[in-house]
Design an enzyme around this catalytic site. Structure first.
Site, short mmCIF file in Angstrom:
data_model
loop_
_atom_site.label_atom_id
_atom_site.label_comp_id
_atom_site.label_asym_id
_atom_site.label_seq_id
_atom_site.Cartn_x
_atom_site.Cartn_y
_atom_site.Cartn_z
CE LYS A 109 -4.46 -0.94 1.99
NZ LYS A 109 -5.28 -0.81 3.19
CD GLU A 110 2.07 3.21 4.29
OE1 GLU A 110 1.23 3.96 4.82
OE2 GLU A 110 3.01 2.70 4.92
CG ASP A 139 3.82 -0.22 12.72
OD1 ASP A 139 4.65 -0.59 13.57
OD2 ASP A 139 2.82 0.47 13.00
CE LYS A 258 1.64 9.09 12.26
NZ LYS A 258 0.92 10.24 11.72
CG ASP A 282 1.59 10.55 7.88
OD1 ASP A 282 1.92 10.21 9.02
OD2 ASP A 282 0.46 10.98 7.58
CG ASP A 432 -3.72 13.17 14.10
OD1 ASP A 432 -4.66 12.53 14.61
OD2 ASP A 432 -3.68 13.44 12.89
O1 LIG Z 1 -0.53 0.71 12.14
C1 LIG Z 1 -0.13 1.69 11.53
C2 LIG Z 1 -0.95 2.44 10.66
C3 LIG Z 1 -0.40 3.53 10.00
N1 LIG Z 1 0.90 3.86 10.17
C4 LIG Z 1 1.47 5.03 9.44
O2 LIG Z 1 0.72 6.17 9.71
C5 LIG Z 1 0.86 7.09 8.65
C6 LIG Z 1 -0.46 7.72 8.29
O3 LIG Z 1 -1.28 6.77 7.70
P1 LIG Z 1 -2.11 7.04 6.38
O4 LIG Z 1 -2.72 5.77 5.98
O5 LIG Z 1 -1.32 7.80 5.40
O6 LIG Z 1 -3.26 7.89 6.98
P2 LIG Z 1 -3.84 9.31 6.56
O7 LIG Z 1 -5.31 9.19 6.63
O8 LIG Z 1 -3.30 9.83 5.31
O9 LIG Z 1 -3.27 10.09 7.80
C7 LIG Z 1 -3.79 11.23 8.42
O10 LIG Z 1 -4.56 10.86 9.57
C8 LIG Z 1 -3.88 10.10 10.57
C9 LIG Z 1 -4.81 9.93 11.75
O11 LIG Z 1 -5.96 9.24 11.38
C10 LIG Z 1 -2.61 10.80 11.01
O12 LIG Z 1 -1.89 9.95 11.84
C11 LIG Z 1 -1.78 11.15 9.81
O13 LIG Z 1 -0.62 11.82 10.17
C12 LIG Z 1 -2.58 12.01 8.87
O14 LIG Z 1 -1.81 12.35 7.72
C13 LIG Z 1 1.49 6.36 7.49
O15 LIG Z 1 2.82 6.79 7.33
C14 LIG Z 1 1.42 4.91 7.94
O16 LIG Z 1 2.48 4.16 7.47
C15 LIG Z 1 1.71 3.14 11.02
O17 LIG Z 1 2.89 3.44 11.16
N2 LIG Z 1 1.17 2.06 11.67
MN LIG Z 2 -1.47 9.78 4.43
#
Ligand SMILES: O=c1ccn([C@@H]2O[C@H](COP(=O)(O)OP(=O)(O)O[C@H]3O[C@H](CO)[C@@H](O)[C@H](O)[C@H]3O)[C@@H](O)[C@H]2O)c(=O)[nH]1
Ligand SMILES: [Mn+2]
Length: 719
Positions: A109-110, A139, A258, A282, A432
């Protein structure tokens, strides 16, 4: 005198402030008139035999919307903008050191290329390299990421000196090579060489992805490795430190998504670099302005702003196309953040913020005589690092490695205050929002800063198709709800600890998603009433008719003004309303249902990472500014059904208005479905006109037609 050496300055947004306060006054008065009308008319109806429920419901909807409006005044009260003056910072030797945390979780996914570009761009920040330390949390514990980070180190060794030598502004390699570069012969020669190296780097990442197991492990030991050339003693002074961390994961062991990952990085980094400041990113948000670290220090090093917890940069996106059909810009959010600058500071938003380590450790714990083991867990080395700001010496010897493994183990948190009062908070999947809220409640402040719209500090990827947007928004909705309806609710927990205006802003965001309630009512009730000839609104002859008309015009005009003042076009005004409604009907609705299920124990809230892999067909539609309605039916059916109900009621209602005595004077009732139909015209096109892949799937249209016919038929003909 003092002003000239200040590291930062601020300016009141006077014009906006005056307009906002003036509008608040007038609009507030009109709302009071509406309330007066509703209360008196409902009392009158109660005395007759007419049905009262529709009136109570519509008043309920108006009440919730007014509640939102009142809360939204918090961030409009005193907007200010800030400027940083990095040229006034102390010499490099006197700058504090900085740790950068990047999180990734799934190499499918990433994709690694994006993640490594983020890592490299952060390593190339314009900051003394010996004071810069980068930690990548994986993770997924995936060998793909581990191998990719080693490749990234190799490329960064060429890239960073090149950036420094030519003072490259865009230090994310992928973005840099995407644009044309000019310069003298020597530069072009070196650039071609680096570009070739980048292409090789890309090829090796692709090979790794193809040949390595990309499975995300939920059952593995912690892995912590300082990435270098193998010789640990020989640290290159021109290269920042790069550390790979995969925390321990075990099935059935909560890992807190996260927030859990960031807390492991907090602990592990404390033993290696223990920098007083941390940048959190992120994996898809790269450093677009290498100066952001110095800019952030302009606030952190200013004692007048103390106690300052974090400096938040806005999330800007490089993926957003001109039309921004999914409202990915979050314009309204950054408008609020600027408003919060005049109060205690903005809400934390997950990425692109520079935070003080001490804030995350919790001030109370640091100042009171608390049981440190209960608070921080049983690692003596770690507790030492908290209190003495010391760190064991690099390189990592075996003892240190063992201690770090212990700190990254999945049970380290158990029975401690981690996630509760220390580190990023676990209680909600919007870690956050919650962490920022708790910091503000503890008395910390924050700053919102953007140097220029032309070169944002950070740039990220935002989802480019409706399905992904709505899934992401559903998760945020759950996360915010978890906070709104808990002991941490800003209106309960926050109101005692924060100034009222600050509390209002937190409450506005926390309760943002209950807009699904008034919007469902407004999308159904006036329509049904129109079909049945029930008057919900005053007639044209009543003076209150003009109150409703005024409120509609006033809220639209204010919204338009805010859009235009921030430099956006009329189109944004419409898109924002359209997407707000779509999100409310789908993501916010499901998010709220999910929260209820979470509360009664039927389904646990989880953090499903947003998809970052590019789907070519979807991307093409997006670039053309066409909605991709090939989203999950769970999202599409409610939207289409509502559209058809509105259309049906408008047509039948108009006929009724023209022919039947009973329907006379239902101007507002018939304007509401018309407004909905106009705002959501693209949906109609998707159902009727479009033939491409992104049109509304036929089965969705059929199901929606069936459902809406039942509603319309029932409303029109039931007695
Ligand atoms: O179990 C997890 C799940 C996610 N992530 C990381 O968290 C980040 C954010 O995840 P993403 O899927 O990109 O979520 P977004 O919806 O884009 O994130 C927004 O919303 C999140 C809260 O819901 C915040 O943590 C993020 O900083 C904010 O950009 C990414 O780098 C992931 O790799 C982890 O490290 N572990
Ligand atoms: Mn994101």
């Amino acid at each position: 005198m003092e002003k000239s050496v200040a590291l930062n300055e601020w300016q009141s947004r006077k014009n906006r402030m005056v307009i906002n306060r003036f509008h608040a006054f007038i609009h507030g008065a009109a709302l009071a008139a509406l309330f007066y009308y509703r209360i008196t008319s409902i009392t009158a109806i109660a005395k007759t035999s007419k049905p009262i429920l529709p009136h109570l419901l519509i008043f309920g909807a108006e009440f919730v919307l007014s509640f939102h409006w009142v809360l939204s005044q918090g961030s409009k009260w005193n907007p200010i903008s800030r400027t940083a003056c990095p040229e006034r910072l102390p010499a490099d030797d006197d700058l504090p050191s900085l740790d950068v945390f990047v999180c990734t979780t799934d190499p499918v996914k990433e994709p690694s290329l994006g993640v490594m570009n983020t890592v490299i761009s952060a390593m190339a920040l314009d900051y003394p390299p010996q004071k810069l330390h980068l930690y990548l949390s994986d993770d997924g514990g995936s060998p793909v990421t581990f191998r990719a980070v080693k490749e990234a180190w190799g490329f960064a060794k060429l890239w960073i000196p090149f950036c420094r030598k030519y003072m490259v502004k865009n230090r994310c390699p992928h973005a840099y090579f995407f644009t044309e570069q000019t310069g003298d012969h020597q530069f072009l020669l070196e650039k071609t060489h680096i570009q070739k190296a980048y292409e090789d780097f890309q090829i090796s990442l692709a090979k790794i992805a193809a040949s390595t197991d990309s499975h995300v492990s939920r059952d593995h030991q912690p892995i912590i490795e300082v990435i270098n050339d193998g010789d640990e003693m020989d640290k290159d002074p021109h290269m920042p430190l790069l550390v790979y961390v995969a925390r321990e994961k075990r099935p059935f062991h909560p890992h807190h998504f996260k927030a859990g990952a960031l807390n492991v990085l907090l602990r592990v980094s404390a033993l290696i670099s223990n920098s007083p400041y941390i940048l959190v990113l992120d994996c898809d948000m790269y450093c677009n302005d290498p100066k952001s670290a110095r800019q952030a220090m302009c606030f952190h090093l200013d004692s007048k702003l103390s106690p300052l917890a974090f400096v938040q940069f806005p999330q800007r996106f490089y993926t957003i196309c001109d039309k921004d059909i999914y409202d990915g810009e979050f314009r309204y959010a950054w408008d609020k953040w600027e408003g919060l600058n005049g109060l205690k500071g903005p809400i934390m938003c997950g990425t692109g913020f520079y935070i003080k380590r001490e804030a995350l450790y919790g001030t109370q714990q640091l100042h009171k005589n608390v049981d440190t083991i209960k608070c921080f867990g049983s690692s003596k080395e770690f507790v030492n690092s908290v209190y003495t700001h010391s760190k064991p010496n690099y390189p990592c010897d075996n003892v240190l490695q063992k201690e770090m493994q212990f700190l990254a183990s999945c049970s380290y948190d158990n029975g401690t205050k981690w996630g509760e009062q220390v580190g990023f908070r676990y209680f909600a999947v919007a870690e956050d929002f919650l962490t920022g809220l708790m910091l503000h409640c503890e008395g910390w402040k924050s700053v919102y800063y953007e140097s220029s719209r032309a070169r944002p500090g950070f740039l990220g990827a935002s989802p480019d198709n409706l399905g992904d947007v709505l899934v992401q928004q559903s998760r945020w909705s759950v996360g915010l709800n978890q906070v709104a309806f808990s002991k941490y609710s800003p209106l309960v927990y926050g109101i005692l600890k924060m100034p009222i205006l600050q509390t209002m802003c937190y409450a506005e965001i926390a309760f943002y998603t209950i807009s699904f309630l008034p919007l469902y009512i407004l999308a159904l009730l006036p329509q049904i009433s129109l079909l049945r000839g029930i008057h919900l609104y005053p007639q044209v002859s009543s003076p209150f008719f003009f109150v409703f008309v005024f409120l509609f015009i006033s809220s639209q005009a204010k919204h338009l003004q805010e859009v235009l003042v921030m430099g956006y076009r009329m189109r944004t005004w419409i898109t924002e309303q359209r997407m707000w409604m779509i999100r409310s009907f789908t993501s916010y609705f499901y998010g709220n249902m999910n929260t209820i299920m979470d509360k009664i124990g039927l389904r646990k809230a989880s953090f499903l990472p947003t998809n970052k892999a590019v789907d070519e067909a979807a991307a093409e539609l997006y670039q053309k500014g066409m909605y991709n309605f090939e989203a999950p039916p769970l999202f599409m059916v409610p939207m289409c059904t509502l559209y058809m109900i509105n259309m049906g009621s408008f047509v039948a209602g108009i006929a009724r208005v023209l022919h039947a005595e009973k329907g006379k004077g239902m101007l507002i009732e018939s304007s509401i479905p018309l407004f909905g139909m106009i705002i959501h015209l693209p949906l109609l096109q998707g159902m009727v006109v479009r033939k491409d892949k992104g049109r509304v799937p036929t089965n969705v249209s059929v199901v929606s037609l069936l459902l809406s016919s039942i509603v319309v038929g029932f409303a029109a003909f039931a007695t």
